[in-house]
Design a protein around this motif. Structure first.
Motif, PDB file in Angstrom:
ATOM      1  N   HIS A 218      -1.405   4.131  -6.740  1.00 53.98           N
ATOM      2  CA  HIS A 218      -0.867   4.053  -5.367  1.00 53.98           C
ATOM      3  C   HIS A 218      -1.127   5.345  -4.599  1.00 53.98           C
ATOM      4  O   HIS A 218      -1.522   5.300  -3.414  1.00 53.98           O
ATOM      5  CB  HIS A 218       0.646   3.785  -5.424  1.00 53.98           C
ATOM      6  N   ARG A 219      -0.929   6.481  -5.243  1.00 50.86           N
ATOM      7  CA  ARG A 219      -1.077   7.764  -4.559  1.00 50.86           C
ATOM      8  C   ARG A 219      -2.552   8.093  -4.288  1.00 50.86           C
ATOM      9  O   ARG A 219      -2.863   8.793  -3.315  1.00 50.86           O
ATOM     10  CB  ARG A 219      -0.457   8.882  -5.405  1.00 50.86           C
ATOM     11  N   TYR A 220      -3.430   7.603  -5.165  1.00 51.42           N
ATOM     12  CA  TYR A 220      -4.859   7.882  -5.024  1.00 51.42           C
ATOM     13  C   TYR A 220      -5.623   6.561  -5.074  1.00 51.42           C
ATOM     14  O   TYR A 220      -6.229   6.199  -6.098  1.00 51.42           O
ATOM     15  CB  TYR A 220      -5.333   8.833  -6.127  1.00 51.42           C
ATOM     16  N   PRO A 221      -5.597   5.801  -3.982  1.00 56.00           N
ATOM     17  CA  PRO A 221      -6.201   4.457  -3.972  1.00 56.00           C
ATOM     18  C   PRO A 221      -7.735   4.523  -3.920  1.00 56.00           C
ATOM     19  O   PRO A 221      -8.322   5.558  -3.597  1.00 56.00           O
ATOM     20  CB  PRO A 221      -5.634   3.853  -2.684  1.00 56.00           C
ATOM     21  N   GLY A 222      -8.343   3.373  -4.232  1.00 56.09           N
ATOM     22  CA  GLY A 222      -9.808   3.268  -4.142  1.00 56.09           C
ATOM     23  C   GLY A 222     -10.461   2.787  -5.419  1.00 56.09           C
ATOM     24  O   GLY A 222     -11.661   2.517  -5.444  1.00 56.09           O
ATOM     25  N   GLY A 223      -9.710   2.699  -6.486  1.00 55.26           N
ATOM     26  CA  GLY A 223     -10.279   2.258  -7.749  1.00 55.26           C
ATOM     27  C   GLY A 223      -9.889   3.173  -8.882  1.00 55.26           C
ATOM     28  O   GLY A 223      -9.388   4.295  -8.684  1.00 55.26           O
ATOM     29  N   TRP A 224     -10.137   2.661 -10.089  1.00 53.07           N
ATOM     30  CA  TRP A 224      -9.712   3.388 -11.286  1.00 53.07           C
ATOM     31  C   TRP A 224     -10.353   4.773 -11.375  1.00 53.07           C
ATOM     32  O   TRP A 224      -9.699   5.764 -11.700  1.00 53.07           O
ATOM     33  CB  TRP A 224     -10.075   2.554 -12.516  1.00 53.07           C
ATOM     34  N   ALA A 225     -11.625   4.847 -11.065  1.00 52.87           N
ATOM     35  CA  ALA A 225     -12.332   6.117 -11.195  1.00 52.87           C
ATOM     36  C   ALA A 225     -11.772   7.163 -10.242  1.00 52.87           C
ATOM     37  O   ALA A 225     -11.572   8.330 -10.618  1.00 52.87           O
ATOM     38  CB  ALA A 225     -13.826   5.915 -10.919  1.00 52.87           C
ATOM     39  N   PHE A 226     -11.506   6.758  -8.995  1.00 53.68           N
ATOM     40  CA  PHE A 226     -10.971   7.710  -8.026  1.00 53.68           C
ATOM     41  C   PHE A 226      -9.554   8.163  -8.396  1.00 53.68           C
ATOM     42  O   PHE A 226      -9.149   9.276  -8.079  1.00 53.68           O
ATOM     43  CB  PHE A 226     -10.957   7.083  -6.623  1.00 53.68           C
ATOM     44  N   SER A 227      -8.809   7.291  -9.082  1.00 48.30           N
ATOM     45  CA  SER A 227      -7.436   7.621  -9.459  1.00 48.30           C
ATOM     46  C   SER A 227      -7.366   8.501 -10.699  1.00 48.30           C
ATOM     47  O   SER A 227      -6.441   9.313 -10.828  1.00 48.30           O
ATOM     48  CB  SER A 227      -6.636   6.337  -9.720  1.00 48.30           C
ATOM     49  N   PHE A 228      -8.359   8.354 -11.619  1.00 55.50           N
ATOM     50  CA  PHE A 228      -8.211   9.022 -12.909  1.00 55.50           C
ATOM     51  C   PHE A 228      -9.422   9.853 -13.358  1.00 55.50           C
ATOM     52  O   PHE A 228      -9.275  10.747 -14.189  1.00 55.50           O
ATOM     53  CB  PHE A 228      -7.906   7.984 -14.000  1.00 55.50           C
ATOM     54  N   SER A 229     -10.592   9.555 -12.852  1.00 55.26           N
ATOM     55  CA  SER A 229     -11.790  10.215 -13.374  1.00 55.26           C
ATOM     56  C   SER A 229     -11.798  11.700 -13.025  1.00 55.26           C
ATOM     57  O   SER A 229     -11.376  12.115 -11.938  1.00 55.26           O
ATOM     58  CB  SER A 229     -13.051   9.551 -12.791  1.00 55.26           C
TER      59      SER A 229
ATOM     60  N   GLY B 188       1.844  18.497  -0.816  1.00 53.29           N
ATOM     61  CA  GLY B 188       2.926  19.402  -1.200  1.00 53.29           C
ATOM     62  C   GLY B 188       3.250  20.402  -0.104  1.00 53.29           C
ATOM     63  O   GLY B 188       4.431  20.680   0.165  1.00 53.29           O
ATOM     64  N   ALA B 189       2.212  20.942   0.550  1.00 50.38           N
ATOM     65  CA  ALA B 189       2.451  21.904   1.628  1.00 50.38           C
ATOM     66  C   ALA B 189       3.180  21.250   2.791  1.00 50.38           C
ATOM     67  O   ALA B 189       4.117  21.828   3.362  1.00 50.38           O
ATOM     68  CB  ALA B 189       1.122  22.493   2.091  1.00 50.38           C
ATOM     69  N   ALA B 190       2.746  20.037   3.158  1.00 56.57           N
ATOM     70  CA  ALA B 190       3.403  19.338   4.267  1.00 56.57           C
ATOM     71  C   ALA B 190       4.848  18.988   3.908  1.00 56.57           C
ATOM     72  O   ALA B 190       5.765  19.108   4.732  1.00 56.57           O
ATOM     73  CB  ALA B 190       2.628  18.065   4.612  1.00 56.57           C
ATOM     74  N   ARG B 191       5.069  18.559   2.672  1.00 57.94           N
ATOM     75  CA  ARG B 191       6.417  18.208   2.233  1.00 57.94           C
ATOM     76  C   ARG B 191       7.328  19.428   2.225  1.00 57.94           C
ATOM     77  O   ARG B 191       8.488  19.362   2.632  1.00 57.94           O
ATOM     78  CB  ARG B 191       6.370  17.569   0.853  1.00 57.94           C
TER      79      ARG B 191
ATOM     80  N   GLY C  23     -12.934   4.789   1.099  1.00 56.14           N
ATOM     81  CA  GLY C  23     -12.748   3.682   2.023  1.00 56.14           C
ATOM     82  C   GLY C  23     -11.289   3.256   2.141  1.00 56.14           C
ATOM     83  O   GLY C  23     -10.970   2.288   2.824  1.00 56.14           O
ATOM     84  N   ARG C  24     -10.419   3.985   1.492  1.00 57.12           N
ATOM     85  CA  ARG C  24      -8.995   3.654   1.510  1.00 57.12           C
ATOM     86  C   ARG C  24      -8.201   4.851   2.096  1.00 57.12           C
ATOM     87  O   ARG C  24      -8.496   6.003   1.749  1.00 57.12           O
ATOM     88  CB  ARG C  24      -8.480   3.367   0.096  1.00 57.12           C
ATOM     89  N   VAL C  25      -7.202   4.531   2.928  1.00 55.66           N
ATOM     90  CA  VAL C  25      -6.337   5.586   3.501  1.00 55.66           C
ATOM     91  C   VAL C  25      -5.215   5.886   2.505  1.00 55.66           C
ATOM     92  O   VAL C  25      -4.439   4.972   2.171  1.00 55.66           O
ATOM     93  CB  VAL C  25      -5.749   5.162   4.849  1.00 55.66           C
ATOM     94  N   PRO C  26      -5.123   7.099   2.001  1.00 55.42           N
ATOM     95  CA  PRO C  26      -4.061   7.405   1.025  1.00 55.42           C
ATOM     96  C   PRO C  26      -2.689   7.527   1.696  1.00 55.42           C
ATOM     97  O   PRO C  26      -2.622   7.930   2.861  1.00 55.42           O
ATOM     98  CB  PRO C  26      -4.485   8.751   0.446  1.00 55.42           C
ATOM     99  N   PRO C  27      -1.629   7.162   0.997  1.00 54.46           N
ATOM    100  CA  PRO C  27      -0.293   7.358   1.567  1.00 54.46           C
ATOM    101  C   PRO C  27       0.019   8.843   1.693  1.00 54.46           C
ATOM    102  O   PRO C  27      -0.530   9.679   0.966  1.00 54.46           O
ATOM    103  CB  PRO C  27       0.636   6.686   0.567  1.00 54.46           C
ATOM    104  N   ARG C  28       0.907   9.183   2.605  1.00 50.04           N
ATOM    105  CA  ARG C  28       1.243  10.583   2.834  1.00 50.04           C
ATOM    106  C   ARG C  28       2.182  11.082   1.756  1.00 50.04           C
ATOM    107  O   ARG C  28       2.231  12.273   1.494  1.00 50.04           O
ATOM    108  CB  ARG C  28       1.901  10.745   4.216  1.00 50.04           C
TER     109      ARG C  28
END
Length: 257
Positions: free
Chosen positions: A21-32, A47-50, A252-257
């Motif tokens: 969810h935090r790093y959308p776009g596929g398995w590779a983009f989330s974990f590779s 983290g800086a914005a938060r 190609g996916r907008v990540p959540p803030r």
């Protein structure tokens, strides 16, 4: 062991879903490891914005608590003065000082509880006289209007369980107690008009004296304005926006803030 395995599996599953969810776009983009740098950049920007938002929220919360505290202090001060003024205007009976027979002595009145009913004599202006006798001792109460009440204390052996026997010393000492209470009340009564006037003035001044509350409100307003204009907030928002666009361009996916 089975439950432990289940718990670990569920926890791992939740962790995977959260990472996706935090790093959308596929398995590779989330974990590779190939996209680890991009993930770290996005996480750092988040983290800086938060942290900027949390810091601003803490400052505003502290300023708001200052307003609440100042308002409560102002109301408490008004309440104390109102209570003091009410007590001066209507002192009531006051604390109980003692009793003997049909007389109950209080700080501001002496109550007579006779067979015909109860009556309160205000101590201010009351004249008290003790008169011993061979069969009955008496305490005479004469109020400011001249009305007189005679409290009687028999020396004879009680004829029944509800009757009492009083000696001269006991009755005389109680009469002195009443006389001293009258003296104290006369002094207090003489001072009361001046105390009422002083307290009325203090209450009037306290009602319009909102300096501490106004200062707290000013601090809250300034804090909110400072938070809105904080350049660190704009910078952190800009960096997060940049990191989000980079991730969107990559996946190609907008990540959540």
């Amino acid at each position: 062991m089975v439950w432990l395995v289940v718990v670990v599996a569920v926890g791992s599953g939740v962790g995977v879903l959260w990472q996706r969810h935090r790093y959308p776009g596929g398995w590779a983009f989330s974990f590779s490891r190939l996209y680890r740098t991009e993930r770290l950049a996005l996480a750092k920007a988040r983290g800086a914005a938060r942290e900027v938002v949390l810091r601003a929220a803490r400052a505003e919360s502290a300023a708001l608590a200052g307003v609440t505290s100042a308002d409560a202090a102002h109301e408490a001060r008004l309440h104390r003065l109102e209570q003091r003024l009410a007590g001066l205007r209507h002192p009531g009976s006051g604390a109980r000082l003692g009793s003997l027979g049909e007389l109950d002595l209080f700080q501001h009145v002496v109550m007579v509880n006779s067979a015909v009913g109860s009556r309160a004599f205000e101590l201010a202006g009351l004249h008290v006289r003790f008169e011993p006798g061979r069969k009955v001792h008496s305490i005479y109460l004469t109020d400011a209007a001249g009305r007189v009440h005679r409290a009687k204390y028999s020396l004879q052996t009680p004829a029944g369980p509800d009757e009492e026997q009083f000696d001269e010393v006991t009755v005389g000492d109680f009469a002195v107690l009443v006389q001293n209470a009258v003296a104290d009340e006369n002094i207090a009564d003489a001072r009361r008009p001046r105390q009422i006037e002083k307290t009325e003035k203090e209450l009037q001044e306290a009602r319009v004296d909102t300096r501490a509350l106004d200062a707290a409100r000013d601090r809250l307003r300034d804090t909110r304005q400072r938070n809105r204009r904080d350049p660190r907030r704009k910078s952190a928002e800009s960096e997060l926006e940049t990191a989000s666009r980079v991730w969107e361009g990559l996946t190609g996916r907008v990540p959540p803030r």
